[in-house]
Structures are given as C-alpha cells and as structure tokens.
Design an enzyme around this catalytic site. Structure first.
Site, mmCIF file in Angstrom:
data_model
loop_
_atom_site.group_PDB
_atom_site.id
_atom_site.type_symbol
_atom_site.label_atom_id
_atom_site.label_comp_id
_atom_site.label_asym_id
_atom_site.label_seq_id
_atom_site.Cartn_x
_atom_site.Cartn_y
_atom_site.Cartn_z
ATOM 1 N N ARG A 159 0.870 -1.189 0.000
ATOM 2 C CA ARG A 159 0.000 0.000 0.000
ATOM 3 C C ARG A 159 0.904 1.236 0.000
ATOM 4 O O ARG A 159 1.925 1.247 0.690
ATOM 5 C CB ARG A 159 -0.938 0.025 1.226
ATOM 6 C CG ARG A 159 -2.044 -1.032 1.151
ATOM 7 C CD ARG A 159 -3.088 -0.833 2.241
ATOM 8 N NE ARG A 159 -4.026 0.217 1.898
ATOM 9 C CZ ARG A 159 -4.955 0.681 2.744
ATOM 10 N NH1 ARG A 159 -5.046 0.188 3.970
ATOM 11 N NH2 ARG A 159 -5.793 1.632 2.368
ATOM 12 N N GLN A 190 -15.099 1.749 7.614
ATOM 13 C CA GLN A 190 -14.292 1.511 8.828
ATOM 14 C C GLN A 190 -14.945 2.131 10.058
ATOM 15 O O GLN A 190 -14.750 1.644 11.173
ATOM 16 C CB GLN A 190 -12.880 2.106 8.657
ATOM 17 C CG GLN A 190 -12.000 1.384 7.658
ATOM 18 C CD GLN A 190 -12.067 2.034 6.286
ATOM 19 O OE1 GLN A 190 -13.089 2.576 5.900
ATOM 20 N NE2 GLN A 190 -10.982 1.976 5.546
ATOM 21 N N ASP A 206 -2.386 8.998 8.084
ATOM 22 C CA ASP A 206 -1.575 8.005 7.371
ATOM 23 C C ASP A 206 -0.206 8.549 7.017
ATOM 24 O O ASP A 206 0.759 7.798 6.886
ATOM 25 C CB ASP A 206 -2.301 7.530 6.118
ATOM 26 C CG ASP A 206 -3.467 6.654 6.525
ATOM 27 O OD1 ASP A 206 -4.539 7.206 6.837
ATOM 28 O OD2 ASP A 206 -3.274 5.419 6.586
ATOM 29 N N ASN A 219 -5.209 11.502 5.431
ATOM 30 C CA ASN A 219 -5.972 10.517 6.208
ATOM 31 C C ASN A 219 -7.110 10.002 5.315
ATOM 32 O O ASN A 219 -7.256 10.414 4.160
ATOM 33 C CB ASN A 219 -6.498 11.145 7.510
ATOM 34 C CG ASN A 219 -7.070 10.107 8.460
ATOM 35 O OD1 ASN A 219 -6.434 9.080 8.722
ATOM 36 N ND2 ASN A 219 -8.265 10.313 8.970
#
Ligand code: MRU
Length: 359
Positions: free
Chosen positions: A91, A198, A239, A249
């Site tokens: 990723r 999420q 992130d 993010n």
C-alpha cells in the site's frame, strides 16, 4: 478491551491478524506464514490503519527471515530483499509501512558479517520493539490528547484510528479512551466512512465493546450535526503527515476539517511520530492510493450501481495544515502546525530519544 484486542499477534512462527474485512459480522483471524501472505493481507485490508500496517510489515520480514535462516548469507540476503520489496509494494500512502521497513533494513545492514540465524533473531527483536513502542506511543498520545477534551465532550471521528488500526489502544480512539479512563464523560460520533465503512464496522464495534457511548452517522450528516451544535471536537488519525503539517488521512477527512473550521470546532489529529514524514515537503507530494472500483459499486456481495459506470476510488485525502488545530504525538502537542513547528517537534523528540540512551 483495547488492550485485549490483538489486532496482530506474532507467535514465533506465524502472524495472526484479525480479519477486519468481515468485522463486526464475524470475528475471525487470518494466519500469515510469509512476507507474500502478509503483503496480501495488507493490500486486501485484512489488516489496515497506518501503525498496524507498519507492525504487520515488520513481522512479514521476520517470517521470511526465519524461513531463510540457516542458509548462506548471500542466499538469505537475496530472499530478504525480495520480502522487503513485496511488502513495500502493498500500500502506498501510510508512511508507517516504509518507516517500519527502514528500521528493519537498518538492523539487517548493521549485521553485515553475522550469520543468517543471528540476523533473523535481531529482526524479530526489532519487530517486537516496533510493536511494543506503538502501544507505548498510543498510551502517551492518549494522555497528551485527553487533556484537550472537556468533560462531557461530544467527539466526532472519521474512519477507524482505534486499537484495530494499531498494535493496541489506538491513536484518535486512544485519546478518547484515555479521556474516559481519566474519569471524563465522553461520547463519540462515528462517521460511517464510505466506501469501506471503517467507522460503521470498526470504530462503532470498538466503542460498543467498551460501552463508550457512540452514535453512528453517515458521512453526509456531519455538517448538519455541527450546524446544530452537536459536535464539540473532531479527532482523527493520519496516514502520513508532511513536513509542513499537511495531513493525509482516510477519504472524507478533508471534508470534515472544512466543516469543523466553518463551525469553529477544534480539529485534532492524533498520530505517532512514525507517521510524520519529513522527506515529503507538502501534502501535494503524498501518494494517494486508488483502490478498486468494486468498493464503491457496492459492499461485499451487494452491488447497487449500474454495470459499466465509471468509478473513482481515492482512498485518502489531504487536509491542509491551516485547518488543523493541533497534532497530538507521543512527544506532545503541535498547536497550529506549520513547517517550523513540525521540525522543532521532531528535533525535540530526537533529543529526548538520545537522552534516554536510544540514540
Ligand atoms: O484504508 P485504511 O483503513 O488503512 O485507512 C486508515 C486510516 O485512514 C486511519 O485513519 C489512519 O491509518 C490512522 S490509524 C491509527
């Protein structure tokens, strides 16, 4: 609960991961025995969340290191190089992945003359340290951040920055947990977080497990809630934080930050130092992962969009530093972040690391 949820567990032979694709409908684990399997688990979101991805990648290296241990260093080194590259390609956005791999690589390179078995053992010790340090960082972030929340605060969060996204306790949810532990009454508003949900699936699950009051909303309700005075603060994870304080993010975070500014609501970002990337100058340079269209076309087996429609699925967005009230790290608070403050914070953290004898 947060310290009991084992998002990842390395038992000396395999890495078990809670399967976050199917929570809360089912609680199952996926077992990885190699770097390739670990990279697949990261890519397919069995494990997700920046710090958890970093920990998983570190253990992914360990799995291959132990498998190749006992061989000549040249053979071992070639296999390890392969493990690093497959994990690095899993990723692109969360810098914790690359940070953890860089830490692992430094150990490997430092042991230039050692046997492959010794290198494998040292790599295992480093992965365990990354894992333990993540929990400690979250606890420390929790106590710095809890001080920012008033008793009775209604806190909106986006995505899942909880125990499931880390080695334990969580970043944004860690702040909420620490505030609750300190005796404050806190309630949470969880954005569902389309398209992977999420918020609805993971944040709501964590909060319900712990009996922290939580209200689930769809993403397009945040503005309304803020306009009616129902939100006192926003806390999200990150992130990757660029050198100037811009924050990448989960997709939708930028929208929440703009709304928070419009309504004069503090917008906090809780993230460990490992999420700050001094080599990325601004948010514009942060690579944004584009994920498969099927995540937007429907969820699981259910497809609700017409066949043939074009889809965009950027998984993250960037919130400019000017919209961030404060970044909370294990080192403390960066209020109204900018390039100079981020650099000073990193320098102070490095200084305290060295003075603790970890230089
Ligand atoms: O795509 P995901 O689920 O990995 O994205 C996760 C997030 O955006 C989190 O907010 C971020 O990683 C911080 S987790 C402590």
């Amino acid at each position: 609960m947060s310290d009991r949820v084992e998002t990842l567990r390395y038992d000396g032979e395999t890495l078990s991961l809670i399967d976050q694709r199917i929570l809360p409908a089912r609680f199952e684990t996926v077992t990885c025995s190699s770097a390739v399997e670990t990279a697949d688990a990261i890519r397919s979101m069995v494990v997700r969340g920046a710090p958890a991805i970093g920990c998983a990648a570190a253990f992914g290296v360990v799995l291959d290191a132990h498998r190749a241990a006992g061989q000549l260093r040249a053979v071992f080194d070639a296999e390890l190089e392969q493990a690093f590259s497959v994990l690095a390609a899993s990723r692109p956005t969360a810098v914790n992945l690359f940070w953890a791999l860089a830490r692992m690589r430094r150990i490997w390179e430092r042991l230039g003359d050692a046997s492959s078995t010794m290198v494998a053992q040292a790599l295992e010790a480093e992965a365990r340290a990354i894992y333990d340090e993540d929990i400690a960082a979250n606890r420390s972030m929790g106590s710095h951040g809890a001080a920012l929340l008033q008793d009775g605060a209604r806190v909106l969060t986006h995505c899942n920055a909880g125990a499931l996204a880390t080695a334990g306790h969580g970043t944004a949810l860690g702040v909420i947990r620490s505030a609750v532990e300190s005796g404050k009454s806190i309630s949470v508003i969880a954005d569902e977080t389309r398209p992977f949900l999420q918020g609805a699936r993971l944040t709501a699950w964590e909060m319900v497990q712990e009996q922290i009051p939580v209200t689930l909303i769809s993403d397009n309700m945040a503005g309304h809630m803020m306009s009616r005075g129902a939100v006192d603060a926003v806390i999200v994870g990150a992130d990757r934080i660029a050198a100037n304080g811009d924050v990448a993010n989960k997709i939708g975070t930028y929208m929440v930050a703009v709304l928070a500014a419009r309504h004069d609501i503090p917008f906090y970002v809780a993230a460990p130092l490992s999420t700050i990337d001094p080599d990325t100058e601004t948010g514009a340079a942060i690579p944004i992962e584009e994920r498969k269209p099927d995540e937007v076309l429907g969820f699981g087996e259910i497809i609700w969009a017409p066949e043939g429609v074009r889809v965009a699925n950027p998984a993250f967005d960037v919130t400019p530093a000017e919209l961030v009230t404060a970044i909370i790290t294990e080192q403390g608070i960066i209020a109204r972040p900018d390039r100079a403050k981020v650099a000073a914070h990193l320098a102070a953290a490095q200084q305290s690391h060295v003075s603790r004898g970890n230089g």
